[in-house]
Design an enzyme around this catalytic site. Structure first.
Site, PDB file in Angstrom:
ATOM      1  N   GLY A 100       0.777  -1.240   0.000  1.00  0.00           N
ATOM      2  CA  GLY A 100       0.000   0.000   0.000  1.00  0.00           C
ATOM      3  C   GLY A 100       0.807   1.288   0.000  1.00  0.00           C
ATOM      4  O   GLY A 100       0.328   2.305   0.502  1.00  0.00           O
TER       5      GLY A 100
ATOM      6  N   ASN B  22       1.448   3.060  -2.597  1.00  0.00           N
ATOM      7  CA  ASN B  22       0.713   3.986  -3.472  1.00  0.00           C
ATOM      8  C   ASN B  22      -0.526   4.534  -2.774  1.00  0.00           C
ATOM      9  O   ASN B  22      -0.869   5.702  -2.955  1.00  0.00           O
ATOM     10  CB  ASN B  22       0.342   3.304  -4.795  1.00  0.00           C
ATOM     11  CG  ASN B  22       1.505   3.302  -5.764  1.00  0.00           C
ATOM     12  OD1 ASN B  22       1.851   4.338  -6.331  1.00  0.00           O
ATOM     13  ND2 ASN B  22       2.142   2.153  -5.925  1.00  0.00           N
TER      14      ASN B  22
ATOM     15  N   ASN C 155      -5.570   2.975 -13.033  1.00  0.00           N
ATOM     16  CA  ASN C 155      -4.604   2.002 -12.517  1.00  0.00           C
ATOM     17  C   ASN C 155      -3.195   2.568 -12.663  1.00  0.00           C
ATOM     18  O   ASN C 155      -2.915   3.297 -13.614  1.00  0.00           O
ATOM     19  CB  ASN C 155      -4.709   0.713 -13.344  1.00  0.00           C
ATOM     20  CG  ASN C 155      -3.699  -0.339 -12.917  1.00  0.00           C
ATOM     21  OD1 ASN C 155      -3.533  -0.643 -11.732  1.00  0.00           O
ATOM     22  ND2 ASN C 155      -2.995  -0.910 -13.890  1.00  0.00           N
TER      23      ASN C 155
ATOM     24  N   HIS D  70       0.643   1.345 -13.299  1.00  0.00           N
ATOM     25  CA  HIS D  70       1.416   0.182 -13.743  1.00  0.00           C
ATOM     26  C   HIS D  70       2.904   0.545 -13.726  1.00  0.00           C
ATOM     27  O   HIS D  70       3.286   1.603 -14.239  1.00  0.00           O
ATOM     28  CB  HIS D  70       0.982  -0.237 -15.150  1.00  0.00           C
ATOM     29  CG  HIS D  70       1.714  -1.452 -15.613  1.00  0.00           C
ATOM     30  ND1 HIS D  70       1.457  -2.708 -15.097  1.00  0.00           N
ATOM     31  CD2 HIS D  70       2.733  -1.597 -16.491  1.00  0.00           C
ATOM     32  CE1 HIS D  70       2.278  -3.571 -15.658  1.00  0.00           C
ATOM     33  NE2 HIS D  70       3.068  -2.935 -16.501  1.00  0.00           N
TER      34      HIS D  70
ATOM     35  N   ASP E 109      -4.262  -3.555 -18.930  1.00  0.00           N
ATOM     36  CA  ASP E 109      -3.301  -2.463 -19.177  1.00  0.00           C
ATOM     37  C   ASP E 109      -3.507  -1.802 -20.548  1.00  0.00           C
ATOM     38  O   ASP E 109      -2.579  -1.204 -21.095  1.00  0.00           O
ATOM     39  CB  ASP E 109      -1.849  -2.952 -19.040  1.00  0.00           C
ATOM     40  CG  ASP E 109      -1.526  -3.391 -17.620  1.00  0.00           C
ATOM     41  OD1 ASP E 109      -2.050  -2.781 -16.672  1.00  0.00           O
ATOM     42  OD2 ASP E 109      -0.768  -4.362 -17.459  1.00  0.00           O
TER      43      ASP E 109
END
Ligand code: GAR
Length: 196
Positions: A16, A18, A103, A105, A146
Site C-alpha cells: 500500500g 501507493n 490504474n 502500472h 493495461d
C-alpha cells in the site's frame, strides 16, 4: 452551489505505498477535488489495510466480484483507483465505471504490461530484456489488461547495477507516487466539474 468532492475507493492487495501516497496527497492538498472514502483489499493480510485504518478510512476485505460492485455502489463511489490491486476486474465492474477506474502500472505501457506483468516481475522482465529506460504509467481501465487510455507517464534511466528491487524502489519513488496522486486529482476534478 459547488459540487461535492468526488468519492474515491482505492483497491489494494499488498503493502500500500501507493495508497499512502494518495492519503498524503489528500492531506497536503495535492488532491483537493476528491476524497478517499473506502479502501477494499483482495487480501486480508495486506498492510495497506492498516495504513487506511490508521488514517480513519473505512476498509473492506473483498469476497468476490459481486461483493466489490455492491461495496462501490453502496458507498456512492464515483472514482475507483487500483493501487497495487493484483486481481483483474470483472467485465461487470468495468462496464459500470467507464472512464471512472484508473490504474498505476510500473512500466512504460505498451512495454512490459498485460496479463502476468505485475509487481517485481515487471522490473525483472525489463532488466532481462536490457531496456535502458523504464518508468510508470497511469491509465484508465477497460476490458483489455493495461490497455486503456493513458493519463500520465514518467520515465527514469536504468542503471548498470540495478536489481529488480532497486529498480522497483526508484520507479515507485520517482514515478508512481507522483503520477498517481496527480492523475487522481485530474480525474476527480473532471468528475466534480461534470456535476456542476
Ligand atoms: C506497485 O509497484 C504497482 O505499480 C504495482 O504493484 C506495486 C504495488 O505496491 N502494480 C502492478 O504491477 C499492477 N499491474 P504498493 O502496494 O506498495 O502500492
Amino acid at each position: 452551489m459547488k459540487a461535492e468532492k468526488t468519492k474515491i475507493a482505492v483497491l489494494v492487495s499488498g503493502g500500500g505505498t501507493n495508497l499512502q501516497a494518495l492519503i498524503d496527497a489528500e492531506k497536503s492538498g495535492i488532491i483537493k477535488s476528491g476524497e478517499i472514502v473506502l479502501v477494499c483489499s483482495s487480501n486480508p493480510d495486506a498492510y495497506a489495510l492498516t495504513r487506511a485504518a490508521d488514517n480513519g478510512i473505512e476498509t473492506h476485505v473483498l469476497e468476490g466480484e459481486d461483493d466489490l460492485l455492491k461495496q462501490l455502489q453502496s458507498h456512492g463511489i464515483e472514482l475507483v483507483i487500483l493501487a497495487g490491486f493484483m486481481t483483474i476486474l470483472s467485465k461487470e465492474v468495468i462496464r459500470h465505471y467507464p472512464d471512472r477506474i484508473i490504474n498505476v502500472h510500473p512500466a512504460l505501457i505498451p512495454s512490459f504490461c498485460g496479463k502476468g506483468f505485475y509487481g517485481l516481475h515487471v522490473h525483472e522482465k525489463a532488466l532481462e530484456y536490457g531496456v535502458k529506460v523504464t518508468g510508470a504509467t497511469v491509465h484508465f481501465v477497460n476490458e483489455i489488461p493495461d490497455g486503456g487510455k493513458i493519463i500520465y507517464q514518467k520515465a527514469i534511466d536504468i542503471l548498470d547495477d540495478d536489481t529488480p528491487a532497486s529498480l522497483q524502489k526508484r520507479v515507485m519513488e520517482n514515478c508512481e507516487w507522483i503520477l498517481l496522486p496527480k492523475a487522481a486529482e485530474k480525474v476527480s476534478a473532471e468528475i466534480m466539474a461534470s456535476k456542476e
